[in-house]
Design an enzyme around this catalytic site. Structure first.
Site, short mmCIF file in Angstrom:
data_model
loop_
_atom_site.label_atom_id
_atom_site.label_comp_id
_atom_site.label_asym_id
_atom_site.label_seq_id
_atom_site.Cartn_x
_atom_site.Cartn_y
_atom_site.Cartn_z
N ASN A 1 0.84 -1.18 0.00
CA ASN A 1 0.00 0.00 0.00
C ASN A 1 0.89 1.24 0.00
O ASN A 1 1.43 1.63 1.02
CB ASN A 1 -0.92 -0.01 1.23
CG ASN A 1 -1.93 1.11 1.23
OD1 ASN A 1 -1.78 2.09 0.52
ND2 ASN A 1 -2.97 0.96 2.02
N ASP B 1 -7.34 4.12 -0.62
CA ASP B 1 -7.79 2.76 -0.25
C ASP B 1 -9.27 2.55 -0.56
O ASP B 1 -9.68 1.46 -0.97
CB ASP B 1 -7.54 2.51 1.23
CG ASP B 1 -6.07 2.30 1.55
OD1 ASP B 1 -5.26 2.31 0.60
OD2 ASP B 1 -5.73 2.15 2.73
N GLY C 1 -5.97 -2.73 0.04
CA GLY C 1 -5.37 -1.42 -0.13
C GLY C 1 -4.07 -1.36 -0.90
O GLY C 1 -3.50 -0.27 -1.06
N ASP D 1 -1.59 -1.06 -4.04
CA ASP D 1 -1.81 -0.19 -5.19
C ASP D 1 -0.56 -0.10 -6.06
O ASP D 1 0.47 -0.72 -5.77
CB ASP D 1 -2.25 1.21 -4.74
CG ASP D 1 -1.34 1.81 -3.67
OD1 ASP D 1 -0.11 1.60 -3.74
OD2 ASP D 1 -1.85 2.48 -2.75
N ASP E 1 -6.09 -14.05 -19.82
CA ASP E 1 -6.88 -14.87 -18.92
C ASP E 1 -7.84 -15.77 -19.71
O ASP E 1 -8.37 -15.37 -20.74
CB ASP E 1 -7.67 -13.94 -17.99
CG ASP E 1 -8.45 -14.69 -16.94
OD1 ASP E 1 -7.82 -15.34 -16.09
OD2 ASP E 1 -9.70 -14.61 -16.96
N GLU F 1 -3.62 -18.35 -20.95
CA GLU F 1 -3.97 -19.33 -19.91
C GLU F 1 -4.78 -20.44 -20.56
O GLU F 1 -5.97 -20.29 -20.84
CB GLU F 1 -4.77 -18.67 -18.79
CG GLU F 1 -5.11 -19.65 -17.67
CD GLU F 1 -6.08 -19.09 -16.65
OE1 GLU F 1 -6.04 -19.50 -15.49
OE2 GLU F 1 -6.93 -18.23 -17.04
#
Length: 612
Positions: A132, A138, A157, A159, A324, A353
């Site tokens: 964070n 957040d 939170g 980032d 993905d 994937e």
């Protein structure tokens, strides 16, 4: 009866002014692209009633759908210089609205950017769980879910700034590329931290930062000669995606009508005996109820996804993609999507994937596969993920009583089928990722971690590691995904200790880290591993030996999967040892004379750089 194409409601609450354009996507583009056209999507209440023209650009096509709130304008940008142009919407002779649209100057040599390859080591991290760096974001008024670090499945939170703050740590480990799970907005009420159910694919989630922050992450990595891999999702969006409230067309998503669950059986994609029912529910079914399945057979959808992917490459100066759920897409359409990107960027690597458990089925999905060619299919996908090696790693180091086909032989047998892949060096190899059990939970002993990391760092392909395992981090898959995605210790100001520094790590964490650092930093310059050939030998008594070699260089790797020391006879390896007198052990720096026998300690690996 007229089709009803609204999924949730007919008009977004923000669309209230007749003729007012509320969205332009892509928001801008670049001159000098290989594709001479860009399709601009405008969204606003009943804007399809108006006629567009663009001063200074040729309008090649105007496409309207059954939803009057959308207008698709194809612009011919061949040989057009950078600048700001005006899209003008007219009602007859009356000008209703003017929308600025910019063509930016493309970066020099952008098309030929270098991507990740077998010389790289990829570090997979989940931004929300890594660090964070900016507690002020957040929670954010533009999105629903607030931070709740006490909840495994909540937002914690982490980032983009947190990643940037700890690039020294990642670089020290020997990593050359970062694969971050998705960062675009996910506005679900819960479980939004993973960000695979995106609600705006042109915007970074404000709880992670801004689009500019993401560009800055790429820039900071490039200063270190490191790379950034974007996790792209072509198969689905989130139910909260802004379009889901007012679909451009009924068939923008797969409808049954509405929700239909995938059967997850991606083998139906190549099974010559499959039923059309099963085939449809694999490919068109929704991954989960909160993730509507995109219909790439619709040319508007496919073009939207293609342009969005290219936009992020140019905008953020990206070095590669991981895609993905690649094998859940419409296979013909995803092949076109992949080709469009690699046509624009010939060196750009994309790892798909393809979560399957058979090498022939996985090889089917790699570009120029002879397996796929049997059915006349070419995915154009440069890289597939070696899930069968992962499957073996999940088992081999805890087999108590090895048999003919269990134990270290499972690793050997994985490489037996390398002939199926058209580009074996472009295989992503890994022990774990954000969806699988943590290897340190399966194997609590440091020695087993050493064996697994030695393996993926020295075999063919592109190795990928998962954040935190390099300090011994655990996580129990059976407790839920949140537990295998724990917070990295020291990433939050309130943490009692930090694992980002040697001083902050405890003895066990430093043991894991120091081993990993030594191994991975050695690999960075080991061309024989990046590009060399392989000879491996049938395991005997749970001892697995293989060689990587090229142009007078050779490395001998030995894995002892026993809880006791073993004596290895070197006579059977003469074809690879001939001419070499000794080897330097990469892991201990010891120089070892090569006689007739070699003693390997329990659950140990050796990497010998052979010397004449």
């Amino acid at each position: 009866m007229k089709k009803v194409f609204f999924l949730i409601c007919s008009v977004l609450s923000c669309v209230s002014v007749m003729g007012q354009v509320d969205r332009v996507e892509p928001p801008f583009w670049w001159s000098g692209m290989k594709n001479p056209a860009v399709q601009v999507m405008l969204y606003g209440k009943e804007i399809a009633k108006y006629d567009p023209d663009v001063k200074g650009l040729d309008v090649a096509d105007v496409h309207r759908t059954e939803n009057l709130n959308y207008l698709f304008i194809t612009l011919n940008i061949a040989s057009v210089k950078a600048g700001i142009f005006e899209i003008r919407l007219k009602d007859g002779d009356d000008l209703v609205q003017t929308i600025p649209f910019e063509l930016k100057e493309r970066k020099s040599n952008s098309a030929h950017r270098k991507s990740y390859d077998s010389s790289d080591l990829i570090y997979l991290l989940m931004p929300d769980r890594f660090a964070n760096g900016n507690p002020a974001i957040d929670s954010h008024p533009d999105v629903i879910e607030n931070v709740n670090r006490k909840l495994d499945g909540g937002r914690h939170g982490g980032d983009i700034q947190g990643i940037i703050d700890h690039l020294n740590y990642i670089e020290e480990l020997g990593v050359t590329a970062i694969w971050s799970t998705p960062l675009c907005v996910d506005n679900d009420e819960k479980y939004s931290y993973h960000t695979y159910a995106q609600s705006d694919v042109y915007k970074i989630d404000p709880r992670f930062g801004t689009n500019e922050d993401y560009k800055r992450l790429a820039s900071e990595l490039h200063k270190r000669e490191m790379k950034l891999v974007f996790d792209y999702v072509t198969n689905h969006w989130g139910l909260t995606h802004w379009m889901m409230k007012d679909l451009p067309t009924y068939d923008w998503i797969h409808q049954f009508p509405g929700y239909g669950q995938t059967n997850y059986r991606t083998t139906t994609q190549m099974d010559p005996n499959t039923s059309q029912y099963d085939y449809r529910y694999c490919m068109d079914g929704w991954f989960v109820k909160s993730m509507p399945d995109l219909n790439q057979k619709n040319p508007l959808v496919l073009n939207y996804l293609t342009q969005n992917a290219i936009w992020w490459i140019e905008y953020a100066n990206l070095d590669g993609f991981r895609v993905d759920t690649y094998s859940f897409n419409d296979k013909e359409a995803i092949a076109k999507w992949t080709k469009a990107i690699t046509d624009e960027y010939p060196n750009f690597n994309i790892a798909g994937e393809v979560w399957m458990h058979d090498q022939a089925q996985m090889a089917y999905w790699q570009k120029d596969s002879q397996v796929g060619a049997i059915q006349g299919y070419n995915s154009n996908l440069p890289t597939v993920m070696d899930f069968t090696l992962h499957d073996a790693i999940m088992e081999v180091f805890r087999v108590e009583k090895p048999t003919w086909n269990t134990g270290i032989i499972q690793v050997y047998e994985n490489f037996v089928n390398d002939f199926l892949y058209p580009n074996i060096n472009n295989i992503l190899v890994f022990a774990e990722n954000h969806d699988t059990p943590r290897i340190n939970e399966l194997y609590p002993n440091f020695e087993d971690y050493q064996l697994a990391m030695t393996l993926i760092a020295t075999v063919r392909g592109i190795p990928q590691i998962y954040y935190g395992s390099e300090i011994g981090m655990k996580g129990d898959k059976y407790r839920g995904d949140g537990d295998i995605r724990r917070d990295f210790p020291g990433g939050w100001q309130s943490d009692s200790s930090t694992a980002f520094t040697a001083e902050g790590r405890n003895e066990t964490q430093n043991r894991y880290f120091n081993f990993s650092k030594k191994l991975f930093n050695w690999r960075k310059s080991a061309n024989v591993i990046h590009q060399g050939q392989t000879t491996h030998y049938l395991p005997e008594d749970e001892l697995y030996v293989y060689f990587r070699f090229m142009e007078g260089k050779a490395v001998m790797v030995i894995l002892n999967n026993n809880k006791t020391s073993k004596e290895l006879s070197l006579d059977r390896f003469t074809e690879n040892l001939k001419g070499f007198q000794q080897g330097k052990d990469v892991l201990t720096d010891a120089v070892i004379k090569l006689g007739h026998k070699l003693t390997i300690r329990p659950k140990k690996s050796m990497i010998l750089e052979l010397e004449k």
